[in-house]
Every structure is written in structure tokens, then in C-alpha cells.
Design an enzyme around this catalytic site. Structure first.
Site, short mmCIF file in Angstrom:
data_model
loop_
_atom_site.label_atom_id
_atom_site.label_comp_id
_atom_site.label_asym_id
_atom_site.label_seq_id
_atom_site.Cartn_x
_atom_site.Cartn_y
_atom_site.Cartn_z
N SER A 38 10.63 -6.13 -0.35
CA SER A 38 10.66 -4.72 -0.75
C SER A 38 11.53 -3.88 0.16
O SER A 38 11.32 -3.84 1.37
CB SER A 38 9.24 -4.14 -0.70
OG SER A 38 8.48 -4.58 -1.77
N HIS A 69 13.19 -3.83 -5.76
CA HIS A 69 13.58 -5.24 -5.94
C HIS A 69 14.66 -5.31 -7.01
O HIS A 69 14.38 -5.08 -8.20
CB HIS A 69 12.38 -6.09 -6.38
CG HIS A 69 11.40 -6.35 -5.29
ND1 HIS A 69 11.34 -7.54 -4.61
CD2 HIS A 69 10.46 -5.56 -4.74
CE1 HIS A 69 10.39 -7.47 -3.69
NE2 HIS A 69 9.83 -6.28 -3.75
N ASN A 243 4.15 0.35 7.35
CA ASN A 243 3.06 1.35 7.47
C ASN A 243 1.90 0.72 8.22
O ASN A 243 1.74 -0.50 8.22
CB ASN A 243 2.58 1.77 6.07
CG ASN A 243 2.16 0.57 5.23
OD1 ASN A 243 3.02 -0.09 4.63
ND2 ASN A 243 0.88 0.29 5.21
N1 HPA Z 1 -0.61 -3.73 2.38
C1 HPA Z 1 -0.15 -4.71 1.60
N2 HPA Z 1 1.15 -4.86 1.33
C2 HPA Z 1 2.01 -4.00 1.90
C3 HPA Z 1 1.58 -2.95 2.71
C4 HPA Z 1 0.19 -2.81 2.97
O1 HPA Z 1 -0.28 -1.91 3.69
N3 HPA Z 1 2.70 -2.27 3.11
C5 HPA Z 1 3.75 -2.91 2.55
N4 HPA Z 1 3.35 -3.95 1.80
#
Ligand code: HPA
Length: 284
Positions: A38, A69, A243
Site C-alpha cells: 500500500s 495499489h 500508523n
Molecule cells: N492494521 C492493519 N493493517 C494496516 C494498518 C493497521 O493499523 N496500517 C496499515 N496497514
């Protein structure tokens, strides 16, 4: 149709079909396969003069539906090394079976790649991980409840009972670690928990993942790594922590936040991967 009807026994026929479709477009024999997760599609810029094949132009592959994507297979060169690069990937949360999401990796192997570099966007479970942290995978927790190897095995492709003691190749890991150091890019290490998605986790789930020994969490990678090991590829994987996991972060999680963080930190990951690939032994 039960999952095993198109499981390991079905791969050979599917791969013959996919290989023929690729070979109608390119004769390149990749030495390395790379999957861009991503928001990391810009890393495809590393690939020089690529032949570009959108997923729907390959038999049975759906267009990539996840934002961020592109959904294309690229065949080209990074420096002098012939590579296959998946710009975007297929996910089980799109409604695809485990056997389907690993076809790209098995195809790259079929075309010639014996080394696989996986990247993904992930949430931080380790509370010390800030957005933008790069994490080299030392291991994974497959919490999807799925496996691409369900069903009658094809012993010509890989073993029935696959050892997963070292999914992520220790030698390749030390090369990526050295490349990061040479680039001056901090690189954390840890365990990736792979879940089905498409929801982000609850705060309780993120706490649970921490107790289980995970450092990051995402919705990809583990099926691909298992399939690649099954056919004997050497695998290395890096998460870009976009994040803090739910509950560690006070704010709700959004895919836009994920893409934005991936865009910001993506060039650092690209620098590390470019150097790692440049310094890969050419006989690997
Ligand atoms: N959780 C699961 N998949 C993810 C997250 C997340 O916090 N951030 C980016 N992909």
C-alpha cells in the site's frame, strides 16, 4: 468449489497459463521478485524500462481493488539485475482465496526469480514505533486462519509439511540491515502479525497482538512468504509502519493516513531496497 480444488494441485496448470501470457509480452528472466504494498508503488520507479502488464491482462487475475495499489506486473532491470515487480498485490480481504493471492509470487518464481522482496504497510503494535518506522521482519504470526497450501499437495513444487523455522532469510536480512546503515536509515526489526482484514484491529486486538509477540500488524505478506518458501525462494520483507495500532493511536485510523505516511517514508525504503539489491550477490 472448495478451496483445495484450486490449492497446490491446481497451481501447475494455472502457472503454465500465466507464464504463457507473460512470455507473449517479455522474454526477461527475473532473478529477483519484489512486491510493493500500500502506497509503496512509487518504488516501481527503481525498475528501468519495464514491460508493464496490468493484472486484468493476465488470465484470471482481477484488477487490484485496494486504493494505492496500481495492480501491475513489471518486468525490467534494477541496475543490471533483471527483476519482476508487482506494483500492488492481491489480498484475501478482496474476497480472494489464499491460493489466488499467492499466484503472483509463484509466477515470479516460475519466470525465474529465486529471491523475493516483500514490502507492506503496517500498523505499529510496538508502542515505540512512530509512523514512518521501517521494520525488517524477523518472523511472522499467521493469524488469518488460512494457508495457500491447503489441499492435496504437488510434491514436484514443494513439500507437504513445510519447515518455517527461518521464513525470512537471515543472510538477506543482514544485507538489508547493512544497506540501511549505509544509507543512514533507521531500521527496526520485529514480528509481523498477518490478519485477514479489511477492518483495522480493535484496541483489544492490538493489545492481544502485543502479548502474542507481534511488533506490527497488517493484512498481507504471510500467504506470499509461505508460498515462496514452499517453492524454495529466499524471502526478505520490510514493513513500513504507517500508523500506531488502534488504541495506541488516539485518533481513528484511515487508509488516507496509511497512504500519506507511506508516501512520506517510501523514498527511505526505496533507498534501502535499491542499495540492498545493488549489493545482492549476482549468483544468488
Ligand atoms: N492494521 C492493519 N493493517 C494496516 C494498518 C493497521 O493499523 N496500517 C496499515 N496497514
Amino acid at each position: 468449489m472448495t478451496e483445495h480444488e484450486t490449492g497446490p494441485e491446481g497451481f501447475a496448470a494455472r502457472l503454465a497459463e500465466l507464464e504463457a501470457a507473460v512470455r507473449a509480452r517479455s522474454t526477461l528472466i527475473p532473478r529477483l521478485g519484489m512486491v510493493l504494498g500500500s502506497g509503496l508503488g512509487d518504488l516501481a520507479a527503481l525498475v528501468r524500462d519495464p514491460v508493464v502488464i496490468p493484472f486484468p491482462e493476465l488470465p484470471g487475475w482481477p484488477a487490484a481493488s485496494a486504493p494505492g495499489h496500481a495492480g501491475r506486473l513489471l518486468l525490467g532491470h534494477i541496475d543490471d539485475l533483471p527483476v519482476a515487480c508487482l506494483q500492488g498485490r492481491l489480498h484475501m480481504y478482496e474476497g480472494l482465496g489464499a491460493h489466488q493471492v499467492v499466484e503472483p509470487v509463484l509466477l515470479m518464481h516460475r519466470l525465474g526469480a529465486r529471491t523475493l522482496v516483500l514490502t507492506n504497510a503496517a500498523g505499529g503494535v510496538d508502542p515505540s514505533f512512530e509512523a514512518g518506522t521501517l521494520m525488517l521482519l524477523t518472523d511472522h504470526l499467521n493469524l488469518t486462519g488460512r494457508t495457500p497450501l491447503l489441499g492435496p499437495n504437488d510434491d514436484a513444487m514443494g513439500p507437504r509439511f513445510l519447515d518455517l523455522t527461518a521464513v525470512y532469510d537471515p543472510e538477506l536480512r543482514s544485507r538489508v540491515r547493512a544497506a540501511a546503515e549505509a544509507e543512514g536509515v533507521p531500521l527496526a526489526e520485529g514480528v509481523y502479525a498477518g490478519l485477514l482484514g479489511p477492518t483495522y484491529e480493535t484496541p483489544a486486538e492490538v493489545r492481544m497482538l502485543g502479548v502474542l509477540g507481534a511488533h506490527a500488524v497488517g493484512m498481507s505478506t504471510v500467504m506470499e512468504a509461505i508460498a515462496a518458501r514452499w517453492v524454495g525462494m529466499r524471502v526478505v520483507a520490510v514493513s513500513l509502519v504507517t500508523n500506531k495500532g488502534a488504541g495506541i493511536s488516539a485518533t481513528p485510523l484511515t487508509h488516507d493516513e496509511v497512504l500519506e505516511a507511506a508516501n512520506v517514508a517510501g523514498p527511505r525504503l526505496a533507498a534501502v531496497l535499491a542499495r540492498s539489491i545493488r549489493e545482492l550477490p549476482r549468483d544468488a
